[in-house]
Design an enzyme around this catalytic site. Structure first.
Site, mmCIF file in Angstrom:
data_model
loop_
_atom_site.group_PDB
_atom_site.id
_atom_site.type_symbol
_atom_site.label_atom_id
_atom_site.label_comp_id
_atom_site.label_asym_id
_atom_site.label_seq_id
_atom_site.Cartn_x
_atom_site.Cartn_y
_atom_site.Cartn_z
ATOM 1 C CG ASN A 187 -1.783 1.214 1.318
ATOM 2 O OD1 ASN A 187 -1.849 1.998 0.370
ATOM 3 N ND2 ASN A 187 -2.466 1.398 2.450
ATOM 4 C CD1 TRP A 188 3.890 1.205 -2.615
ATOM 5 C CD2 TRP A 188 3.541 1.948 -4.698
ATOM 6 N NE1 TRP A 188 4.625 0.427 -3.460
ATOM 7 C CE2 TRP A 188 4.434 0.868 -4.753
ATOM 8 C CE3 TRP A 188 3.171 2.583 -5.890
ATOM 9 C CZ2 TRP A 188 4.957 0.396 -5.953
ATOM 10 C CZ3 TRP A 188 3.696 2.116 -7.092
ATOM 11 C CH2 TRP A 188 4.580 1.036 -7.112
ATOM 12 C CE LYS A 189 -0.224 3.419 4.749
ATOM 13 N NZ LYS A 189 -0.082 3.624 6.195
ATOM 14 C CG HIS A 246 -5.827 2.421 5.303
ATOM 15 N ND1 HIS A 246 -5.358 3.331 6.222
ATOM 16 C CD2 HIS A 246 -4.834 1.507 5.144
ATOM 17 C CE1 HIS A 246 -4.128 2.986 6.589
ATOM 18 N NE2 HIS A 246 -3.794 1.873 5.949
ATOM 19 C CD GLU A 250 -3.548 -1.741 7.727
ATOM 20 O OE1 GLU A 250 -2.524 -2.110 7.156
ATOM 21 O OE2 GLU A 250 -4.016 -0.591 7.600
ATOM 22 N N GLY A 293 2.596 2.809 10.946
ATOM 23 C CA GLY A 293 3.604 3.842 10.732
ATOM 24 C C GLY A 293 4.391 4.226 11.970
ATOM 25 C CB SER A 300 5.285 -1.179 12.265
ATOM 26 O OG SER A 300 4.880 0.149 12.483
HETATM 27 P P1 13P Z 1 3.045 0.791 7.799
HETATM 28 O O1 13P Z 1 3.512 -0.526 7.249
HETATM 29 O O2 13P Z 1 3.787 1.976 7.284
HETATM 30 O O3 13P Z 1 2.927 0.756 9.298
HETATM 31 O O4 13P Z 1 1.548 0.995 7.245
HETATM 32 C C1 13P Z 1 0.627 -0.019 7.452
HETATM 33 C C2 13P Z 1 -0.577 0.285 6.657
HETATM 34 O O5 13P Z 1 -1.318 1.179 6.973
HETATM 35 C C3 13P Z 1 -0.804 -0.510 5.443
HETATM 36 O O6 13P Z 1 -2.070 -0.287 4.928
#
Ligand code: 13P
Length: 220
Positions: free
Chosen positions: A8-10, A93, A150, A156, A187
């Site tokens: 997930n590159w957001k 999300h 999640e 993060g 993470s």
């Molecule tokens: P991180 O892996 O940066 O903690 O993000 C997790 C996330 O939100 C994946 O959708």
């Protein structure tokens, strides 16, 4: 069940950065492994083109309109994505719930849109609203979802959740949604992934998916 590795590159990456990522991403996937890449919308077609000949590598969106095609300015629906080969949609999300005020009902509507147009929803939940989210999803659609646990505190932050907690929540999710694939996200990195692959069907990765070589290291 196959193991899913979802990137997930957001809201990260420019066109040039995506080209670089695709050039740097080399991985030999085993039969029971699938990779899913979720770029920002404008970069979907670039990724689609690059992965079309790669077996077991699939494309996802990070969001979807809760409406069908029509007069919904600024929304992106499955019709707009036809031909790109989008197989998954990350929905609900926590960042969208938090910053865009998405409700459980909005997420349920998006799930219906995805499934009625051939995409599998990856529904993100935290432990405290698994049931509330499931209650508003059409019952016959529940077991067609992939569900990602999640925990907010793990996203993060570098504070990945203990694997035994993930195993427990995965059971809770399956008791509510049915025997669906459950992913863990929060993470995840190449150093801590091993226990999650024992207790889940895969991982949803943010930060560690942004570098192609780091993401490839997660997959073994
Ligand atoms: P991180 O892996 O940066 O903690 O993000 C997790 C996330 O939100 C994946 O959708």
């Amino acid at each position: 069940m196959p193991k899913l590795f979802v990137a997930n590159w957001k809201s990260n990456k420019s066109l040039e950065e995506v080209k670089q990522w695709l050039n740097d991403f080399h991985v030999e996937l085993k039969d029971n492994q699938k990779v899913v890449i979720a770029p920002p919308y404008p970069l979907l077609s670039l990724v689609a083109d690059k992965i079309k000949d790669l077996p077991r590598v699939f494309l996802a969106v990070q969001n979807l309109s809760s409406f069908p095609a029509g007069s919904y300015t600024g929304e992106v629906c499955m019709r707009n994505l036809e031909g790109l080969g989008v197989k998954y949609a990350i929905l609900g999300h926590s960042e969208r719930r938090r910053y865009l005020k998405e409700s459980h009902q909005d997420v349920a509507n998006k799930i219906s849109q995805a499934l009625s147009n051939g995409a599998t929803p990856i529904v993100c939940v935290d432990q405290d609203y698994i049931e509330d989210q499931a209650r508003v999803i059409e019952p016959n659609l529940l077991n067609q979802c992939v569900v990602a646990y999640e925990p907010l505190a793990a996203i993060g932050t570098g504070e990945n959740a203990p694997a035994d907690k993930v195993a427990k929540v995965s059971k809770e999710i399956k008791s509510v949604f049915g025997n669906v694939p459950v992913l863990y996200g929060g993470s995840v990195n190449p150093e801590n992934i091993t226990p999650y692959l024992r207790v889940t069907d895969g991982v949803l990765v943010g930060g560690a998916s942004l570098d192609a070589e780091v993401f490839a290291k997660l997959i073994y």
